[in-house]
Design a protein around this motif. Structure first.
Motif, mmCIF file in Angstrom:
data_model
loop_
_atom_site.group_PDB
_atom_site.id
_atom_site.type_symbol
_atom_site.label_atom_id
_atom_site.label_comp_id
_atom_site.label_asym_id
_atom_site.label_seq_id
_atom_site.Cartn_x
_atom_site.Cartn_y
_atom_site.Cartn_z
ATOM 1 N N GLN A 175 -28.430 -33.098 7.088
ATOM 2 C CA GLN A 175 -29.614 -33.351 7.926
ATOM 3 C C GLN A 175 -30.285 -32.051 8.358
ATOM 4 O O GLN A 175 -31.490 -32.011 8.585
ATOM 5 C CB GLN A 175 -29.216 -34.159 9.168
ATOM 6 N N GLN A 176 -29.480 -30.993 8.457
ATOM 7 C CA GLN A 176 -30.041 -29.710 8.928
ATOM 8 C C GLN A 176 -30.690 -28.905 7.801
ATOM 9 O O GLN A 176 -31.360 -27.910 8.047
ATOM 10 C CB GLN A 176 -28.930 -28.879 9.573
ATOM 11 N N GLU A 206 -18.959 -37.355 8.446
ATOM 12 C CA GLU A 206 -19.868 -37.078 9.564
ATOM 13 C C GLU A 206 -20.350 -35.621 9.522
ATOM 14 O O GLU A 206 -21.516 -35.333 9.756
ATOM 15 C CB GLU A 206 -19.163 -37.347 10.912
ATOM 16 N N ASP A 207 -19.422 -34.720 9.235
ATOM 17 C CA ASP A 207 -19.776 -33.301 9.189
ATOM 18 C C ASP A 207 -20.797 -33.037 8.070
ATOM 19 O O ASP A 207 -21.773 -32.318 8.259
ATOM 20 C CB ASP A 207 -18.527 -32.445 8.927
ATOM 21 N N ASP A 238 -32.316 -42.299 7.145
ATOM 22 C CA ASP A 238 -30.860 -42.511 7.224
ATOM 23 C C ASP A 238 -30.323 -43.242 5.998
ATOM 24 O O ASP A 238 -29.261 -42.908 5.477
ATOM 25 C CB ASP A 238 -30.504 -43.300 8.492
ATOM 26 N N THR A 292 -22.852 -35.125 6.774
ATOM 27 C CA THR A 292 -24.147 -35.712 7.147
ATOM 28 C C THR A 292 -24.923 -34.746 8.035
ATOM 29 O O THR A 292 -26.114 -34.514 7.821
ATOM 30 C CB THR A 292 -23.937 -37.051 7.900
ATOM 31 N N THR A 293 -24.229 -34.179 9.010
ATOM 32 C CA THR A 293 -24.898 -33.238 9.917
ATOM 33 C C THR A 293 -25.441 -32.045 9.139
ATOM 34 O O THR A 293 -26.593 -31.616 9.336
ATOM 35 C CB THR A 293 -23.900 -32.738 10.984
ATOM 36 N N ILE A 294 -24.618 -31.515 8.248
ATOM 37 C CA ILE A 294 -25.044 -30.355 7.456
ATOM 38 C C ILE A 294 -26.262 -30.723 6.600
ATOM 39 O O ILE A 294 -27.241 -29.972 6.529
ATOM 40 C CB ILE A 294 -23.875 -29.862 6.564
ATOM 41 N N ARG A 331 -26.702 -23.188 1.867
ATOM 42 C CA ARG A 331 -26.563 -23.148 3.337
ATOM 43 C C ARG A 331 -26.575 -21.726 3.858
ATOM 44 O O ARG A 331 -27.142 -21.435 4.910
ATOM 45 C CB ARG A 331 -25.257 -23.821 3.754
#
Lengths: 286, 160
Positions: free
Chosen positions: B11-12, B4-5, B21, B7-9, B56
């Protein structure tokens, strides 16, 4: 032929007559660029200018060159001109020493419309010696910091050693809350900053396109790519201003040396709003 | 790190802005979180290229070793940008060395994993390639400008 002759600058009775001024200091910014500080103590009254304006600097017996004023507009007793040694006059200027006398007339030309940026973000995009005419803008913005939101300076140079005003760039960032991003075309392993073209720096700032006024100065090819990038990012053209450079002779709209399409840069420029200059930038013969 | 983490990273990250998705789920299987200390070498010229990096934070410098002159830095990449596409193109060898100028965090995507997924899912592959093509186009344009050495010379019409 109305309005062909530019207004007579402040403190000068005849715009074609140079006045002697004393060189107070010479600082070499890099191998071929130096800043002359002139003592304006003997000028007829305080020397007032607006950011973006230029002077005609005269080496007696050699000739004149149009040089942008690069100092703080609020300091009228000392005047900086940052000069790239590229031709006969600038080479002669490079050989001058502290205490020598040169001729000066001015100021001439249009200025950066700083008032248009009140209450907005300001983004300054400069390349090479193009930072010099924008330096008075930074001084002016910093002096009234509260009038503006973000102030961003993007600056590109050839190499780390070619960068102008290196100490000041750090000072602007540290003391005036100015976001300063510097990039060079190439660097060695001691350079920890960005490497790449100045337009690449837009990737690191979140531009609020509708609320940003942009001032651009540098080589024409750099300005063209910058304008394209600003367009891609949605900055309205009427919020973008550029400073154009051409060889000037009379500086008062007589001789036509600086003609750029339908406009004389010495008189209507050097600072133009983008919509006025954009069609001309794309014409090869100009 | 949880999926999940990651994925969030992902997506950003600007490179993946608007990635659907379904493609994100395909991509996540190739991803891992990496960190490089200041001065460490991330990739080395001539070695096998098998990673695609989404930066990042921090800054990475691309270097070419020039005989007699040492390492010349020709470009940097920072947050929101990407590093390396040699994993995509045979013979899968790096053409540059990349060094972390400052501490750098990135998502590393396994090159072979990505290639396999591009082969098996044409829609995913096309989307990824379009994004890479945009980066390549932008880098090519930047390189052309750098080649002009535009700050080094004044145009004849402005020499005085």
């Amino acid at each position: 032929m109305n309005n062909v002759v530019a207004p007579v600058p402040h403190g000068v009775t005849d715009p074609m007559v140079s006045h002697p001024v004393l060189i107070r200091r010479i600082i070499w910014e890099n191998d071929d660029t130096f800043t002359l500080t002139l003592d304006m103590g003997d000028w007829a009254g305080p020397f007032r200018f607006k950011p973006g304006q230029f002077n005609m600097v005269y080496v007696f017996g050699v000739g004149e060159a149009a040089i942008s004023i690069s100092s703080d507009p609020h300091k009228t007793n000392l005047l900086d001109h940052t000069i790239h040694r590229v031709g006969t006059v600038t080479t002669a200027l490079a050989q001058k020493k502290r205490g020598d006398v040169i001729g000066l007339r001015g100021p001439y030309g249009s200025s950066w419309p700083i008032d248009a940026a009140t209450g907005k973000d300001v983004c300054i995009v400069s390349g090479g010696i193009g930072l010099a005419p924008l330096r008075p803008v930074v001084y002016s913005l910093a002096r009234q910091r509260d009038l503006y939101k973000r102030i961003i300076v993007l600056y590109g140079g050839r190499s780390p050693l070619d960068l102008l005003y290196r100490v000041e760039l750090e000072k602007w960032a540290n003391e005036n809350g100015i976001e300063t991003l510097v990039t060079v075309d190439r660097g060695d392993t001691s350079w920890k900053g960005h490497i790449g073209v100045v337009t690449g720096l837009f990737n690191y700032i979140k531009l609020d396109a509708r609320e940003t006024v942009v001032f651009v100065c540098g080589p024409e090819i750099m300005m063209r790519y910058t304008v394209d990038e600003l367009g891609r990012r949605g900055v309205p053209p009427d919020q973008v201003f550029l400073s154009m450079e051409r060889n000037m002779k009379c500086a008062v709209g007589f001789c036509g040396h600086c003609q750029f399409g339908p406009t004389f840069i010495c008189k209507e420029g050097p600072v133009y709003p983008l919509p006025k200059i954009r069609p001309l930038m794309e014409r090869k013969e100009l | 790190m949880h999926t999940e983490d990651l994925t969030t990273i992902l997506q950003q990250h600007p490179f993946l802005a608007g990635f659907i998705d379904e493609h994100m789920k395909t991509l996540i299987g190739c991803a891992s979180n990496v960190r490089f200390a200041e001065g460490s070498t991330i990739i080395r010229e001539g070695e096998i290229a098998n990673t695609f990096f989404l930066i990042r934070s921090g800054r990475v410098a691309l270097e070419i070793d020039v005989p007699g002159r040492g390492a010349i830095r020709v470009q940097t990449a920072g947050p929101g940008e990407v590093l390396g596409w040699s994993w995509l193109i045979s013979p899968y060898r790096w053409h540059f060395t990349a060094v972390a100028v400052v501490e750098t965090r990135a998502i590393a995507l396994d090159g072979e994993c990505l290639r396999n997924k591009c082969e098996s899912d044409a829609g995913f592959g096309y989307d990824l390639l379009l994004r890479l093509a945009e980066v390549m186009e932008s880098r090519l344009e930047a390189t052309r400008l750098q080649l002009l050495d535009m700050y080094g010379l004044s145009a004849p019409e402005v020499r005085a």
